[in-house]
Write an enzyme that holds these catalytic residues in place. Structure first.
Site, PDB file in Angstrom:
ATOM      1  N   LYS A 158      27.841  12.789  -8.484  1.00 29.12           N
ATOM      2  CA  LYS A 158      28.896  11.781  -8.633  1.00 29.12           C
ATOM      3  C   LYS A 158      29.530  11.863 -10.026  1.00 29.12           C
ATOM      4  O   LYS A 158      30.752  11.730 -10.165  1.00 29.12           O
ATOM      5  CB  LYS A 158      28.323  10.394  -8.373  1.00 29.12           C
ATOM      6  CG  LYS A 158      27.923  10.208  -6.907  1.00 29.12           C
ATOM      7  CD  LYS A 158      27.052   8.992  -6.713  1.00 29.12           C
ATOM      8  CE  LYS A 158      26.729   8.780  -5.238  1.00 29.12           C
ATOM      9  NZ  LYS A 158      25.695   7.754  -5.026  1.00 29.12           N
ATOM     10  N   GLY A 207      25.428   2.534   2.312  1.00 28.71           N
ATOM     11  CA  GLY A 207      25.326   1.755   3.548  1.00 28.71           C
ATOM     12  C   GLY A 207      26.368   2.227   4.547  1.00 28.71           C
ATOM     13  O   GLY A 207      27.448   2.693   4.165  1.00 28.71           O
ATOM     14  N   VAL A 209      26.695   6.848   8.524  1.00 27.05           N
ATOM     15  CA  VAL A 209      28.102   6.568   8.213  1.00 27.05           C
ATOM     16  C   VAL A 209      29.000   6.881   9.413  1.00 27.05           C
ATOM     17  O   VAL A 209      29.854   6.072   9.799  1.00 27.05           O
ATOM     18  CB  VAL A 209      28.564   7.375   6.969  1.00 27.05           C
ATOM     19  CG1 VAL A 209      30.005   7.016   6.621  1.00 27.05           C
ATOM     20  CG2 VAL A 209      27.652   7.109   5.782  1.00 27.05           C
ATOM     21  N   VAL A 269      31.696   8.878  -3.894  1.00 33.77           N
ATOM     22  CA  VAL A 269      31.182   8.233  -5.109  1.00 33.77           C
ATOM     23  C   VAL A 269      31.235   6.718  -4.936  1.00 33.77           C
ATOM     24  O   VAL A 269      32.303   6.160  -4.632  1.00 33.77           O
ATOM     25  CB  VAL A 269      32.009   8.618  -6.360  1.00 33.77           C
ATOM     26  CG1 VAL A 269      31.429   7.946  -7.606  1.00 33.77           C
ATOM     27  CG2 VAL A 269      32.047  10.126  -6.537  1.00 33.77           C
TER      28      VAL A 269
END
Ligand code: NAP
Length: 471
Positions: A210, A317, A21, A137
């Protein structure tokens, strides 16, 4: 120390972590520098990037890299700390230090937020700094901001959905290919959808973190990952998936957060409570969540006035998650520039957690039996004794015609030891504790060889018309 509200000519960011990330955040900050400057009013500049192994980051200017994360956070020119390193420590101490020093914080770290959300929110409130964590989340999906801000005037009753792409990929693969869990997991690993150690995903820890974050925000109370009832997907078999298909259902790992009204709880005298749980469950194929496949995430939010809302998109991703991180960074930067603040933590409700034993849902139970006289009556009476009402029973295998659906005692055959058969029972709604006690008692029946599987059947707020005999 409070936030410096003097006019700023730039926003300086300390980036903690430059992996999947973080590297995408660096790329987008570079590529979109002019647009971001126009949106914020001043440039956003990276002051430094903390990593463990600088030699692994040849694309990043060497002068930005440091292994001294604490030193970077403490630098007086830093306005916003963006934490993308993951894990509890040292992230926790670094972010508490940053917030106490009045730096705004952006984090994608669900594990940390689910465990230490209260400490972080308190530090942010005390210093007047911002704490944003949209990316923690459901990756790219704007979800926390709608819950926290757009629905701030409504009463949210339920947040339920698919929040883990790895398990959704595995279950989708089992559904489409008929593969067992182990083969589907192996394929997920080969294609990069599962980590070398898949525990956090397949055992439901990631989804539970989450769920804790979602429940805390939706119901204005404090829910930690430890409060979330958690079951993973390791036990889901190809037979379960086939059974679900026969019922017009599919199996999904669900995170379900509900505000439970006091009068609907089993025991009287309770006020409202919160139920937060993660488990695999059958859902009707007609439900919109059933068609969410592969690595996608989708979350249903039900609010009193707004009604049902659905959020859908890529839940993980690098670029996708970086999009959410940058949204938070722009919000924090704007606040620094104009001297404002984002929304405060609103955990004022202090709701207790509903014990899992009180949670009511429907169940699909496969009971392996010796197919002989009286077995169905014996099994049915165990359900009845525990207050669990049967909606349908179907017998598979045994002496009579295979696949014969029955709801009465037609499956009882006259005398003899009989061959092996499976009774497939779907119940009406019952408390979890009653179902567990039923399963224990069934296992003690002489005519029962074993309870092969128990899966919940969730209607997710809508009538489960698709199921035969449903109420
Ligand atoms: P990652 O690829 O493993 O990257 C972690 C980065 O943090 C690496 O650059 C690593 O340095 C650095 N780091 C780790 N520990 C450190 C320490 N003690 N001191 C300094 N640097 C340290 O992780 P990621 O996938 O980008 O995930 C980052 C965060 O985003 C996690 O909280 C994760 O849960 C969350 N998230 C990820 C996704 C996703 O799709 N990946 C989606 C949503 C949320 P080195 O590079 O030198 O090892």
């Amino acid at each position: 120390m409070s936030v410096d509200q003097t006019a700023k000519d730039r926003i300086t960011v300390a980036l903690l972590g430059c992996g999947v990330v973080g590297s995408q955040v660096v790329r987008l900050l570079r590529e979109q520098a002019d647009e971001l400057t126009a949106r914020v009013g001043v440039p956003i500049e990276i002051g430094g990037i903390a990593v463990r192994r600088p030699q692994r980051h040849p694309d990043v200017p060497a002068e930005l890299l440091t292994t001294d994360a604490a030193g970077l956070v403490a630098r007086p020119d830093v306005d916003v700390v963006v934490e993308l390193m993951g894990g509890i420590e040292p992230a926790r101490d670094l972010l508490l230090d940053a917030l106490k020093a009045g730096r705004s914080v952006v984090s994608a770290n669900k594990a940390l937020l689910a465990e230490e959300g209260e400490a972080l929110a308190t530090a942010a409130r005390d210093s007047g700094a911002d704490l944003y964590y949209e990316a923690s989340v459901a990756g790219a999906i704007p979800l926390l901001r709608p819950i926290q801000q757009s629905l701030a005037g409504d009463r949210i009753r339920r947040v339920a959905g698919i929040v883990n792409g790895t398990t959704n990929f595995i279950l989708s693969a089992m559904e489409s290919t008929g593969a067992g869990y182990a083969d589907a997991l192996e394929e997920a690993g080969r294609l990069g959808y599962a980590e070398a150690d898949p525990t956090a995903d397949v055992d439901g820890y990631d989804a539970a973190s989450k769920a804790a974050i979602l429940a805390s925000l939706a119901f204005h109370t404090r829910v930690t990952a430890a409060d979330v009832h958690r079951e993973g997907i390791r036990e889901v078999t190809a037979t379960d998936i086939a059974s679900a298909r026969a019922l017009g259902c599919t199996v999904k790992l669900l995170a379900i957060c509900e505000q439970v009204a006091g009068d609907s709880r089993e025991a009287e005298g309770h006020g409202d409570s919160v139920s937060a749980r993660v488990y695999p469950a059958m859902i009707p194929k007609s439900h919109p969540l059933a068609s969410v496949s592969g690595a996608f995430n989708a979350v249903f939010v039900e609010a009193d006035a707004a009604g049902p809302l659905m959020f859908y998109g890529q839940g993980a991703g690098g670029p996708q998650t970086a999009s959410a991180v940058l949204g938070d960074l722009v919000a924090a930067a704007r606040n620094r520039v104009i001297g404002g603040r984002g929304p405060r933590d609103t955990a004022y409700a202090h709701l207790p957690i509903q014990p899992i034993g009180e949670v009511r849902t429907r169940y699909h139970v496969n009971v392996d039996v010796h197919d002989r006289a009286g077995v169905l009556a014996a099994v049915a009476s165990v359900f009845a004794e525990h207050g669990v009402s049967i909606a349908t029973v179907k017998q598979e295998g045994g002496r009579e015609a295979d696949d014969s659906a029955t709801t009465g005692d037609d499956a009882d055959h006259g005398g003899g030891q009989g061959t092996d058969a499976t009774l497939v029972v779907v119940t009406h709604e019952a408390p979890d504790a009653a179902l567990r006690a039923t399963v224990d008692a069934l296992s003690g029946l002489e005519s029962v060889r074993g309870v092969a599987s128990v899966l919940r059947v969730e209607g997710l707020g809508r009538p489960v018309h698709a199921l035969g005999g449903a109420q």
